[in-house]
Scaffold this motif. Structure first.
Motif, PDB file in Angstrom:
ATOM      1  N   THR A  71       0.833  -1.202   0.000  1.00 29.85           N
ATOM      2  CA  THR A  71       0.000   0.000   0.000  1.00 29.85           C
ATOM      3  C   THR A  71       0.872   1.258   0.000  1.00 29.85           C
ATOM      4  N   GLU A  72       1.916   1.255   0.813  1.00 29.71           N
ATOM      5  CA  GLU A  72       2.829   2.398   0.860  1.00 29.71           C
ATOM      6  C   GLU A  72       3.514   2.606  -0.489  1.00 29.71           C
ATOM      7  N   GLN A  74       2.348   1.691  -3.444  1.00 30.87           N
ATOM      8  CA  GLN A  74       1.322   2.174  -4.379  1.00 30.87           C
ATOM      9  C   GLN A  74       1.057   3.660  -4.153  1.00 30.87           C
ATOM     10  N   THR A  75       0.960   4.066  -2.905  1.00 31.35           N
ATOM     11  CA  THR A  75       0.736   5.470  -2.584  1.00 31.35           C
ATOM     12  C   THR A  75       1.902   6.320  -3.064  1.00 31.35           C
TER      13      THR A  75
END
Length: 194
Positions: A71-72, A74-75
């Motif tokens: 997630t990090e 992707q962000t």
């Protein structure tokens, strides 16, 4: 430092490796990968951890860490993409509509890619104001020209004074804002002068 095994029954130089040693090695490799944020290594190690019998609790923690890191990542990609889109919208200058720049600014804000006061963001907001003013000036000039076009003949002394004044004001405003279409400005001047 140990290297994780490719299977739970690996042998090194003819000596069988104990499953506790394999488990410890895989756990150590998982922890190292998690500590440095190496998602591909975590993904590759998880099946090995299952194969050597790492505890369910540790596996769950490793899967959770992997999901957080993904997630990090992707962000971070989305933030880089938003900043790049903003830079491109600024480079395009007046060739793109103000909405494109406004959209790029909104995207940067949505992903918190830049902080308030950042030079790029401030520059983009200033440019957006300029483009919006130019777009408004163009709209006013076109509206004034349309009002003039109601009269099929060129404007004359008999034309309503209000229409001529509106065209003159719109022309002056567009000129003062550095309007980018010399053809439209020239056409407007001709209509005003006739």
């Amino acid at each position: 430092a140990c290297t994780p095994p490719s299977s739970a029954t690996r042998e090194d130089h003819g000596t069988a490796v104990r499953s506790e040693d394999l488990e410890a090695c895989v756990i150590q490799a998982l922890q190292r990968a998690a500590d440095v944020g190496d998602v591909p290594a975590l993904v590759a190690l998880l099946p090995q951890a299952v194969a050597v019998g790492v505890s369910v609790q540790f596996l769950n923690e490793a899967y959770d860490k992997c999901a957080i890191l993904e997630t990090e990542m992707q962000t971070a990609r989305l933030r880089r993409s938003a900043v790049q889109a903003l830079r491109e919208a600024l480079r395009e200058g007046g060739s793109s509509p103000p909405q494109a720049l406004a959209s790029a600014i909104a995207q940067v804000r949505d992903f918190a890619a830049l902080q308030r006061g950042d030079e790029l963001l401030e520059s983009a907001q200033e440019e957006l104001g300029k483009r919006q003013a130019q777009s408004d000036a163009e709209d006013s000039l076109l509206a004034a020209l349309r009002a003039c076009s109601v009269e099929l003949a060129p404007l004359s002394a008999e034309a309503p004074t209000a229409i001529m004044e509106a065209l003159a004001r719109a022309l002056e405003r567009a000129h003062n804002l550095g309007f980018t279409s010399p053809e439209l400005l020239a056409h407007s001047k001709r209509r005003l002068d006739t």
